[in-house]
Scaffold this active site. Structure first.
Site, mmCIF file in Angstrom:
data_model
loop_
_atom_site.group_PDB
_atom_site.id
_atom_site.type_symbol
_atom_site.label_atom_id
_atom_site.label_comp_id
_atom_site.label_asym_id
_atom_site.label_seq_id
_atom_site.Cartn_x
_atom_site.Cartn_y
_atom_site.Cartn_z
ATOM 1 N N LYS A 135 -3.345 3.112 4.746
ATOM 2 C CA LYS A 135 -3.649 4.528 5.018
ATOM 3 C C LYS A 135 -3.127 5.432 3.893
ATOM 4 O O LYS A 135 -3.853 6.268 3.356
ATOM 5 C CB LYS A 135 -3.026 4.968 6.358
ATOM 6 C CG LYS A 135 -3.501 4.144 7.548
ATOM 7 C CD LYS A 135 -2.891 4.619 8.866
ATOM 8 C CE LYS A 135 -1.384 4.440 8.967
ATOM 9 N NZ LYS A 135 -0.930 3.017 8.948
ATOM 10 N N ARG A 195 -0.848 8.596 17.200
ATOM 11 C CA ARG A 195 -0.562 7.169 17.351
ATOM 12 C C ARG A 195 -0.501 6.750 18.808
ATOM 13 O O ARG A 195 -0.258 5.577 19.083
ATOM 14 C CB ARG A 195 0.798 6.875 16.718
ATOM 15 C CG ARG A 195 0.733 6.183 15.367
ATOM 16 C CD ARG A 195 2.172 5.915 14.928
ATOM 17 N NE ARG A 195 2.275 4.930 13.911
ATOM 18 C CZ ARG A 195 2.365 5.195 12.601
ATOM 19 N NH1 ARG A 195 2.331 6.422 12.161
ATOM 20 N NH2 ARG A 195 2.491 4.214 11.746
ATOM 21 N N ARG A 225 5.852 -4.258 0.383
ATOM 22 C CA ARG A 225 5.673 -2.836 0.021
ATOM 23 C C ARG A 225 6.907 -2.256 -0.663
ATOM 24 O O ARG A 225 8.039 -2.502 -0.266
ATOM 25 C CB ARG A 225 5.372 -2.023 1.278
ATOM 26 C CG ARG A 225 5.418 -0.512 1.040
ATOM 27 C CD ARG A 225 4.666 0.268 2.066
ATOM 28 N NE ARG A 225 5.030 -0.050 3.430
ATOM 29 C CZ ARG A 225 4.357 0.402 4.493
ATOM 30 N NH1 ARG A 225 3.294 1.178 4.328
ATOM 31 N NH2 ARG A 225 4.729 0.071 5.709
ATOM 32 N N ARG A 238 11.350 0.096 2.307
ATOM 33 C CA ARG A 238 11.627 0.891 3.499
ATOM 34 C C ARG A 238 12.470 0.093 4.481
ATOM 35 O O ARG A 238 12.226 -1.092 4.672
ATOM 36 C CB ARG A 238 10.303 1.285 4.171
ATOM 37 C CG ARG A 238 9.661 2.494 3.544
ATOM 38 C CD ARG A 238 8.247 2.719 4.004
ATOM 39 N NE ARG A 238 8.038 2.661 5.455
ATOM 40 C CZ ARG A 238 6.908 3.004 6.046
ATOM 41 N NH1 ARG A 238 5.882 3.437 5.321
ATOM 42 N NH2 ARG A 238 6.773 2.914 7.355
ATOM 43 N N ARG A 287 6.998 -2.891 14.939
ATOM 44 C CA ARG A 287 5.942 -1.918 14.644
ATOM 45 C C ARG A 287 4.558 -2.490 14.931
ATOM 46 O O ARG A 287 3.676 -1.780 15.401
ATOM 47 C CB ARG A 287 6.043 -1.445 13.192
ATOM 48 C CG ARG A 287 7.181 -0.459 13.009
ATOM 49 C CD ARG A 287 7.625 -0.380 11.575
ATOM 50 N NE ARG A 287 6.620 0.146 10.700
ATOM 51 C CZ ARG A 287 6.457 -0.233 9.438
ATOM 52 N NH1 ARG A 287 7.231 -1.164 8.915
ATOM 53 N NH2 ARG A 287 5.523 0.319 8.718
HETATM 54 P P1 ADP Z 1 3.040 3.009 8.286
HETATM 55 O O1 ADP Z 1 2.656 3.705 6.996
HETATM 56 O O2 ADP Z 1 3.629 1.669 8.031
HETATM 57 O O3 ADP Z 1 1.912 3.010 9.266
HETATM 58 P P2 ADP Z 1 4.455 5.432 8.878
HETATM 59 O O4 ADP Z 1 5.095 5.793 7.579
HETATM 60 O O5 ADP Z 1 3.208 6.152 9.246
HETATM 61 O O6 ADP Z 1 4.223 3.869 8.920
HETATM 62 O O7 ADP Z 1 5.487 5.636 10.063
HETATM 63 C C1 ADP Z 1 6.796 5.131 9.975
HETATM 64 C C2 ADP Z 1 7.555 5.427 11.252
HETATM 65 O O8 ADP Z 1 7.609 6.847 11.495
HETATM 66 C C3 ADP Z 1 6.989 4.841 12.534
HETATM 67 O O9 ADP Z 1 7.351 3.476 12.732
HETATM 68 C C4 ADP Z 1 7.639 5.765 13.584
HETATM 69 O O10 ADP Z 1 9.014 5.473 13.767
HETATM 70 C C5 ADP Z 1 7.533 7.123 12.894
HETATM 71 N N1 ADP Z 1 6.241 7.759 13.177
HETATM 72 C C6 ADP Z 1 5.282 8.088 12.264
HETATM 73 N N2 ADP Z 1 4.227 8.647 12.871
HETATM 74 C C7 ADP Z 1 4.506 8.684 14.210
HETATM 75 C C8 ADP Z 1 3.801 9.121 15.355
HETATM 76 N N3 ADP Z 1 2.579 9.662 15.270
HETATM 77 N N4 ADP Z 1 4.397 8.970 16.559
HETATM 78 C C9 ADP Z 1 5.622 8.455 16.680
HETATM 79 N N5 ADP Z 1 6.353 8.000 15.638
HETATM 80 C C10 ADP Z 1 5.803 8.114 14.398
HETATM 81 P P1 ADP Z 2 0.018 2.348 5.407
HETATM 82 O O1 ADP Z 2 0.163 3.780 4.940
HETATM 83 O O2 ADP Z 2 -1.209 2.147 6.252
HETATM 84 O O3 ADP Z 2 1.238 1.834 6.079
HETATM 85 P P2 ADP Z 2 0.172 1.634 2.577
HETATM 86 O O4 ADP Z 2 -0.865 2.480 1.921
HETATM 87 O O5 ADP Z 2 1.588 2.019 2.437
HETATM 88 O O6 ADP Z 2 -0.226 1.423 4.134
HETATM 89 O O7 ADP Z 2 -0.050 0.121 2.051
HETATM 90 C C1 ADP Z 2 0.775 -0.941 2.522
HETATM 91 C C2 ADP Z 2 0.985 -1.944 1.396
HETATM 92 O O8 ADP Z 2 -0.239 -2.645 1.120
HETATM 93 C C3 ADP Z 2 1.418 -1.310 0.065
HETATM 94 O O9 ADP Z 2 2.335 -2.187 -0.540
HETATM 95 C C4 ADP Z 2 0.111 -1.211 -0.738
HETATM 96 O O10 ADP Z 2 0.352 -1.298 -2.128
HETATM 97 C C5 ADP Z 2 -0.673 -2.414 -0.238
HETATM 98 N N1 ADP Z 2 -2.132 -2.180 -0.161
HETATM 99 C C6 ADP Z 2 -2.767 -1.049 0.228
HETATM 100 N N2 ADP Z 2 -4.117 -1.219 0.216
HETATM 101 C C7 ADP Z 2 -4.330 -2.504 -0.186
HETATM 102 C C8 ADP Z 2 -5.536 -3.297 -0.395
HETATM 103 N N3 ADP Z 2 -6.768 -2.799 -0.170
HETATM 104 N N4 ADP Z 2 -5.362 -4.565 -0.804
HETATM 105 C C9 ADP Z 2 -4.122 -5.073 -1.020
HETATM 106 N N5 ADP Z 2 -2.965 -4.405 -0.834
HETATM 107 C C10 ADP Z 2 -3.066 -3.122 -0.416
#
Ligand code: ADP
Ligand code: ADP
Ligand code: ZN
Length: 224
Positions: A20, A95, A134, A167, A178
């Site tokens: 994302k 979420r 990551r 992270r 998660r």
């Molecule tokens: P990822 O990129 O791996 O999907 P995020 O960076 O979006 O994770 O979120 C990291 C953490 O922040 C979540 O595991 C949760 O603890 C908190 N968080 C983010 N968005 C929300 C949400 N919409 N509702 C509740 N907790 C959230």
């Molecule tokens: P999210 O915000 O959904 O948690 P991230 O954008 O942080 O996801 O991506 C999670 C991990 O996967 C990062 O280490 C990123 O570099 C890698 N990644 C993202 N998109 C791709 C893809 N299309 N193919 C392979 N690795 C990816």
């Protein structure tokens, strides 16, 4: 409301590590939409030496969702800032179904609505690989991956030279929590938005560029 202001709200939906944030960087530029990432909001608050900071740490660090009452209040308050009045790219929010309903209500109250929900479909075992490799930049929040997208120089950001770190919630145990949370609480949103006719589903296992092209197609069909 009878005004015809063009408002565009796009939601990015997908499991933890689905890509994302990576996609949001390019899409926000192409669409001219400001990016609101709930994870960035919580990462910033969890650094604070305050009651709220401690509360966020107690959930975030274990890989649990911050409770809905706090999340809805905070993210909807952030979204009411002037810069999001004509649209936003929402990343990581909503979420839960309660968050989705609260978001719909707030937008509807001012004659606005979500236009498109972009769903990045990635299987669980690939989500695990993405989270475990990551790396994030301390300076500019750029995202890297040890194998898929390594920086030119190990441990240093290509863009700003900042230090790269893992992270706390990408550790094995928090990442497992998660994933479970995602499948239990967040995946039901796929059906919620599909029923509203807003869902655009993309195979998130393709290259970053290929996923990006499909997502652009989804949003360019928005005004059908
Ligand atoms: P990822 O990129 O791996 O999907 P995020 O960076 O979006 O994770 O979120 C990291 C953490 O922040 C979540 O595991 C949760 O603890 C908190 N968080 C983010 N968005 C929300 C949400 N919409 N509702 C509740 N907790 C959230
Ligand atoms: P999210 O915000 O959904 O948690 P991230 O954008 O942080 O996801 O991506 C999670 C991990 O996967 C990062 O280490 C990123 O570099 C890698 N990644 C993202 N998109 C791709 C893809 N299309 N193919 C392979 N690795 C990816
Ligand atoms: Zn950087």
């Amino acid at each position: 409301m009878t005004s015809v202001t063009v408002t565009r709200y796009v939601v990015l939906l997908g499991g933890p590590g689905a890509g994302k944030g990576t996609q949001a960087i390019n899409l926000t530029k192409r669409l001219g939409l400001p990016h609101l990432a709930s994870g960035d909001v919580f990462r910033s608050i969890r650094q604070e030496d305050s009651e709220l900071g401690a509360l966020v740490r107690s959930y975030y660090d274990k890989g649990l969702l911050v409770p809905d009452d706090v999340t809805i209040r905070m993210i909807l308050a952030a979204l009411s800032a002037d810069r999001y009045v004509a649209g936003a790219m929402l990343d990581g929010f909503p979420r839960t179904l309660d968050q989705a309903r609260a978001l719909d209500e707030q937008l509807e109250a001012s004659g606005r609505a979500i236009g498109r929900v972009l769903y990045l479909r990635v299987p669980a075992e690939e989500l695990v690989r993405r989270m475990s490799g990551r790396l994030l930049c301390r300076g500019c929040d750029a995202v890297y991956h040890e194998r898929n997208n390594p920086p030119r120089e190990a441990g240093r950001c290509d863009r700003c030279g900042g230090e790269l770190y893992q992270r706390v919630d990408d550790s094995e145990e928090a990442a497992r929590t998660r994933l479970e949370t995602y499948f239990r609480d967040t995946e039901p949103l796929v059906a919620y938005y599909r029923e509203q006719g807003k869902l655009c589903e993309v195979d998130g296992q393709q290259s970053v560029g290929a996923v990006g092209r499909e997502l652009e197609r989804c949003v360019s069909e928005e005004g059908r």
